[in-house]
Design an enzyme around this catalytic site. Structure first.
Site, mmCIF file in Angstrom:
data_model
loop_
_atom_site.group_PDB
_atom_site.id
_atom_site.type_symbol
_atom_site.label_atom_id
_atom_site.label_comp_id
_atom_site.label_asym_id
_atom_site.label_seq_id
_atom_site.Cartn_x
_atom_site.Cartn_y
_atom_site.Cartn_z
ATOM 1 N N LYS A 129 14.209 5.231 1.381
ATOM 2 C CA LYS A 129 13.489 5.031 0.236
ATOM 3 C C LYS A 129 12.843 6.547 -0.043
ATOM 4 O O LYS A 129 12.072 6.860 0.546
ATOM 5 C CB LYS A 129 12.377 3.795 0.379
ATOM 6 N N PHE A 155 3.052 -1.686 4.193
ATOM 7 C CA PHE A 155 3.517 -0.137 3.571
ATOM 8 C C PHE A 155 4.338 -0.353 2.701
ATOM 9 O O PHE A 155 5.690 -0.531 3.140
ATOM 10 C CB PHE A 155 3.725 0.695 4.801
ATOM 11 N N CYS A 156 4.271 0.242 1.614
ATOM 12 C CA CYS A 156 5.421 0.307 0.244
ATOM 13 C C CYS A 156 6.602 0.830 0.966
ATOM 14 O O CYS A 156 7.816 0.374 0.538
ATOM 15 C CB CYS A 156 4.836 0.977 -0.667
ATOM 16 N N PHE A 157 6.582 1.791 1.548
ATOM 17 C CA PHE A 157 7.965 2.733 1.958
ATOM 18 C C PHE A 157 8.808 2.145 3.269
ATOM 19 O O PHE A 157 9.875 2.611 3.617
ATOM 20 C CB PHE A 157 7.735 4.102 2.034
ATOM 21 N N ALA A 162 0.865 -1.204 -0.135
ATOM 22 C CA ALA A 162 -0.038 -0.095 -0.028
ATOM 23 C C ALA A 162 0.802 1.352 -0.030
ATOM 24 O O ALA A 162 1.871 1.275 0.720
ATOM 25 C CB ALA A 162 -1.025 -0.023 1.124
#
Length: 271
Positions: free
Chosen positions: A166, A150-152, A86
Site C-alpha cells: 500500500k 493501522f491504516c497501512f 489511524a
C-alpha cells in the site's frame, strides 16, 4: 487523452504545514462550506507540524496507538472527521496529505462512496505513474477480517498499491450530497517511530511501500503535489485555480479548532 465538453473550475489549496487540530478544522470548514454552496470544490495538499497521528472518526482511542509514545516523541494526536484507521502523518519531508471536497454534481456522479473513491483513485494513479511509480488501483482487496488499527496494514477498495504494498491510504465521509476524502501519500518512512507508535501492529512496514522505495530517491513534497494536481486536471477535465481560504472559512476554522478538534472530548471519541 480524455476529452471533455466543459472544463470545471476547482480551487487548488496548498497550505503550510500545521498542527493536527488546524488541519482537520480546515478540511471540515471546506466541507461545510461546500454543503451550503459558500465554498467551491477544492483539492488541497498539506503537511503536518508537528508530525501527528490521526485517528479515524469512529476508531477507539486505545492501546493500538501508544499515546505515551506520541508525547515522548513530540507527535501530535487528533481525530479525523473521516473514517478509517489511524495514520502517522510525518512532516513534508516524508509525507503528503491530500483532501478532496466536492458535491456529487461536481464530479457528475451519484452520492456513492465507492464511485467517488474510484474517481479519485484514477487521478492518484495517473499522478503516481507520471512520477515513475508503477501504481495500481486495487478494486477488490483480498484481505478480510477485522479492520486493523493501522491504516497501512491493509488495502481498502480503490486504494493504491505498488507490487502488492500500500502506497496511499484514504478515508471518506458524506453529508448532504457532499463528501470529504483524505489521503496519505507516503514519500518515505520513519521505521523506528512507526513501530513505537503502533505497538499492537506486528510489523507496520510489512504491508506498505513508499515513493522513495519505488523511485529510488526521496521525492520532494512540491514535486508530488504538482504531479497530482496535473493528474486531476488531465484525468477529470478540471481547471485548478490556486487560492486561499475565505474570511468565512478562516473564521470557521478557528471555531472548529477551539470547540472541537483541540478538545479532549473530541479526541476521546465523537458523541
Amino acid at each position: 487523452m480524455v476529452l471533455f465538453l466543459t472544463v470545471r473550475s476547482w480551487r487548488l489549496l496548498v497550505t503550510e504545514a500545521t498542527d493536527g487540530a488546524t488541519n482537520m478544522a480546515v478540511d471540515e470548514a471546506l466541507w461545510r462550506g461546500r454543503q451550503t454552496g459558500a465554498s467551491p470544490p477544492t483539492l488541497r495538499f498539506f503537511a503536518w507540524a508537528p508530525p501527528t497521528v490521526s485517528l479515524g472518526y469512529g476508531q477507539p482511542l486505545d492501546e493500538s496507538v501508544d499515546a505515551a509514545a506520541c508525547r515522548r516523541l513530540g507527535v501530535g494526536l487528533v481525530r479525523r472527521p473521516t473514517g478509517g484507521s489511524a495514520i502517522y502523518h510525518d512532516g513534508p519531508e516524508r509525507e503528503l496529505t491530500y483532501s478532496v471536497v466536492a458535491a456529487s454534481e461536481d464530479i457528475y456522479l451519484s452520492a456513492d462512496l465507492l464511485a467517488t473513491y474510484r474517481w479519485i483513485a484514477a487521478a492518484l494513479q495517473r499522478g503516481m505513474r507520471a512520477l515513475g511509480a508503477a501504481a495500481e488501483i486495487v478494486a477488490v482487496p483480498e484481505h478480510a477480517g477485522p479492520t486493523p488499527a493501522f491504516c497501512f496494514a491493509r488495502t481498502g477498495r480503490y486504494e493504491i498499491e505498488i507490487d502488492g504494498r500500500k502506497l496511499v491510504g484514504s478515508a471518506q465521509r458524506w453529508q448532504r450530497r457532499c463528501f470529504l476524502q483524505h489521503g496519505s501519500v507516503l514519500l518515505g518512512v520513519d521505521e523506528p517511530r512507526l513501530r513505537a507508535l503502533f505497538p499492537t501492529t506486528p510489523d507496520p512496514l510489512a504491508t506498505l511501500t513508499t515513493l522513495e522505495a519505488a523511485l529510488g530517491h526521496l521525492p520532494k513534497f512540491e514535486e508530488v503535489a504538482a504531479a497530482l494536481g496535473r493528474a486531476f486536471e488531465e484525468e477529470h477535465g478540471l481547471a485548478l485555480e490556486p487560492g486561499g481560504l475565505s474570511a468565512e472559512e478562516m473564521a470557521r476554522v478557528e471555531t472548529l479548532v477551539r470547540d472541537k478538534y483541540a478538545t479532549n472530548a473530541w479526541l476521546a471519541g465523537p458523541a
